[in-house]
Structures are given as C-alpha cells and as structure tokens.
Design a protein around this motif. Sequence first.
Motif, PDB file in Angstrom:
ATOM      1  N   PRO A 192     -10.207 -15.833  -8.600  1.00  0.00           N
ATOM      2  CA  PRO A 192      -9.391 -15.662  -7.137  1.00  0.00           C
ATOM      3  C   PRO A 192      -9.764 -14.375  -7.435  1.00  0.00           C
ATOM      4  O   PRO A 192     -10.428 -13.825  -8.111  1.00  0.00           O
ATOM      5  CB  PRO A 192      -7.724 -15.336  -7.449  1.00  0.00           C
ATOM      6  N   GLU A 193     -10.644 -13.649  -5.780  1.00  0.00           N
ATOM      7  CA  GLU A 193     -10.976 -12.482  -6.263  1.00  0.00           C
ATOM      8  C   GLU A 193      -9.795 -11.140  -5.557  1.00  0.00           C
ATOM      9  O   GLU A 193      -8.579 -11.540  -3.844  1.00  0.00           O
ATOM     10  CB  GLU A 193     -11.919 -12.776  -4.429  1.00  0.00           C
ATOM     11  N   TYR A 225       1.616 -13.498  -3.282  1.00  0.00           N
ATOM     12  CA  TYR A 225       0.792 -13.865  -2.064  1.00  0.00           C
ATOM     13  C   TYR A 225       1.349 -14.413  -1.025  1.00  0.00           C
ATOM     14  O   TYR A 225       1.145 -14.763  -0.123  1.00  0.00           O
ATOM     15  CB  TYR A 225      -0.197 -13.950  -2.167  1.00  0.00           C
ATOM     16  N   ASP A 268      -1.190 -14.599   1.916  1.00  0.00           N
ATOM     17  CA  ASP A 268      -2.406 -15.601   2.039  1.00  0.00           C
ATOM     18  C   ASP A 268      -2.477 -16.410   0.710  1.00  0.00           C
ATOM     19  O   ASP A 268      -2.226 -16.461   0.025  1.00  0.00           O
ATOM     20  CB  ASP A 268      -3.198 -14.244   1.318  1.00  0.00           C
ATOM     21  N   GLN A 278      -5.220 -17.288  -1.116  1.00  0.00           N
ATOM     22  CA  GLN A 278      -5.314 -16.715  -2.689  1.00  0.00           C
ATOM     23  C   GLN A 278      -4.206 -16.848  -3.885  1.00  0.00           C
ATOM     24  O   GLN A 278      -4.425 -16.633  -4.825  1.00  0.00           O
ATOM     25  CB  GLN A 278      -5.017 -14.859  -2.440  1.00  0.00           C
ATOM     26  N   GLN A 324      -4.817 -19.367  -5.357  1.00  0.00           N
ATOM     27  CA  GLN A 324      -5.992 -19.566  -6.344  1.00  0.00           C
ATOM     28  C   GLN A 324      -5.599 -18.526  -8.072  1.00  0.00           C
ATOM     29  O   GLN A 324      -5.751 -18.963  -8.830  1.00  0.00           O
ATOM     30  CB  GLN A 324      -7.516 -18.516  -6.218  1.00  0.00           C
TER      31      GLN A 324
END
Length: 430
Positions: A52-53, A125, A134, A137, A140
């Motif tokens: 995940p970013e 999230y 999200d 997100q 992830q």
Amino acid sequence: MQKKSNGNRGKTVSILIVAILALGASVFFIGRNTPAPDVSESKAPPEEERAPELATPPTTPAYADLDDPRAAQCEAGDAEACHELATSLAFDAERPEDLPISIELLTRACELERGQACHDLGLVYSQGVGVPKDPEQARQLLERACELGQEQSCTDARNIGAGTTLADYAPQWQQSCDEGDPQACLDLGIALLLNEDAADPTRAEELLMRACELDGAEGCLRLAELHEELGRPAAEVQARIEKACTADFGPACTALADRLKDAGAEQPRVDALYARACELDDVNGCSEHAVGLAKSGDLAAARTLWQEGCERWHGYSCFHHARSFLETASGQETSPEMIFGFERACALNVPVACYNLAIFYNTRQPNPDFARGRELLSRGCELGHLQACTFAAQMRSAGQGGPVDAAGAQDALERACELGDARACARAQP
C-alpha cells in the motif's frame, strides 16, 4: 491470538463481496454486527507494486509534540509503541480531536510492519473514519496485514474487495485450485459469482464445494450462503455452516448462532456459539457474546469485550458500549463514554447510533443542539434508519437546526418511503 496466514494467502487477489445491513427503526435495536462498507471497483496494481502507498507523513510528525514517552519511541522505530499510542488516542473519550494523530501513528506503525496496525488502518479507510473512504487503499492495507500474519485481515480484505479482471487471475486460481489450494478455489468461485461479464454460478458452486472439501472453512460458509440464496434445504445449509464452525472458523460460528437465534433455539446453545466465535477472535461474535453477558448481569465483562471490539474499529461494539452507559444513566446524566461511543459507531456506519445520538442532542437540557441533531439524523437516514429519515424530514421542513430545506425534506421522505413507511410515501408525492 491471531493465527498465522499460510504462504499463499498474501499472494491471492480477492474479489468484491458486499454485505448489505438492514436495521429496524427501534431506538435500541440490536441487530447484526457487521455494518456494510461503501465499496467500489478499482484496478489492482501489478504484483511488484502491491504494497500500500501510505500517505507520506510530514517531516515533523504531529505526534512528536505529545507528552507521552511512546511518541519518541515510535519516532525511533518502535512499531508497538506507535500502535499502542494510536489506539489510546483513537478511543480516548476525552480527546476525540486527536483522531488525525492516531491515524498518523497507525500509518507509522504499518510502515514499521506491525500487522495489526495495517489491519486497523485498513478498517479506517474502508469505513472512512477521519479520512475519505478508499476501498482500494483499505484492501491493500488489509492484504499487507495478511502478509504480516494477521489471519483475520485475509478474510476482511476479501470482504472489502479487490478490483481486477477475471481474465488476469482466473488461470492462476484454477491451477492452484487443481493442485489442492482451497483458497484459490474460493477466490475463483467468488469471482465467478460476482463478475458481471463472466458470471457462472454453476461453476462457482462447484469451486466453493471443492474449497469446502479441501477443508477450507470459509469455502463451506460461502457455499452455505450461496445454497441459501438458491433455496436449498435449510438442513443442508446449516450443515455447511456447522462444518465451518467445527473447523474453527469464527465467522461461521457467529453465523450459526445468528441462524439459531432467529429460529428460536435455546439461548444457552446460542450463547455458547457466540462465546466460541469470540474465542476464535471473531469480533462480531465477541460483540454478541457481550450482549449475553450483559443480560446475565455481568456488565463489566460485557463492557470489556465491547471496548476491545470498539478499539478494533467495530461499529456495533462501540454502539453497545455506548448504549450500556445510556441504560444505566438517570435523567439528564450522561457520560463521555456514551457520547463518544455513539459518535464513533455512527462514523463506522451504524445507523441506530446516529439516531440515538441525534435524540440525545435534540432533547438535551438546558442546551439542546438542534444543528448537531439534524446533522446526525441526516446521517442515520442515509445509512437506512427509518425514524431518522422521518425526523430529518420534519426538522428540515420546519427549519429546526438550520434553514428551511424543502428539497432535503423531500429526499428524507423518499428515503423513508424506500425503507417501507407508507405514510412517508404519501407525503413524498409531488
């Protein structure tokens, strides 16, 4: 304690499962414990970019100014300190304004590879608590938690969903399933149920059956759910769920308890199943087990379980915890735990929590807060609480807690009509 995930689990990309939660209009309704996340489809990143970013924290993190030794320990790389401090702040009824700092700490802990922190951040999230919702997100983050050994995260990632095309992963899943991997059979079966372009319920049923035969407990539960939708005999459905529960799959024990409770089974049997689900670390089961404990007079133990569940970002645990303080209050007496619990549960998509808190603010003496009450009723209405819609329409029509809003009142009446209120349907007519 969480079980370790198997080696294939972190490499498996799952498909969207949406659970719709329906609630009645009673102020103190106790229903199913899993609020429905708001999910959407999105593209899955390439395998090498699966981590995940996370948002890049500022050079000097906000938590650095906290008067708590764990802040410095976190900055020095202590993931456990980051996570403990995040949890303390997020669920401190006296410091609700510190939620953004808590999320920053969770992000730091996840970056330091603390699986439970990644799991908690994924739930944040998925529900949109203090951040925009999200789903990608969230998925992830939960998959990262799964890779770090959080077994529940593997299931939660699947429930929240993954955006991908069936053609990309079907061959890999099919090969792994043929080689005896129940998880691959499960993922392909779910994909074939939900993929609009290549839906194949018959093949999906075969794959879920294969997953169940390979001792994939979740496959047994999913198969039972499918068979119920298809109208198969109740005994056959229940047998599948029982098999999954016997295989120590906590959500199956909770599902079995729910089923038996709805059928009017003896309460001790139902309570034992919720207790077993809780032992298996299913937060829904723990929340319902706590309800039983409270009814039997052990409110302290119940509150402990609800508090623990709330700290795991479980909306109905927050709701029940808050409600327990409401029931023990007298007159206008309130507690920070009640207000905080309802606020957090409302943010976690529990409609009755929004409604309860709205009633509190609208009737609080000597200083009612109609603006906040109106806002909460609108939120409860959006989430499907019929009475919240009715009162929201009244407040907007009368200009109570804000300006007159005829269009908003009409929307609330139409929502109430959708939820089954015949009088609202009549009033909503142009």
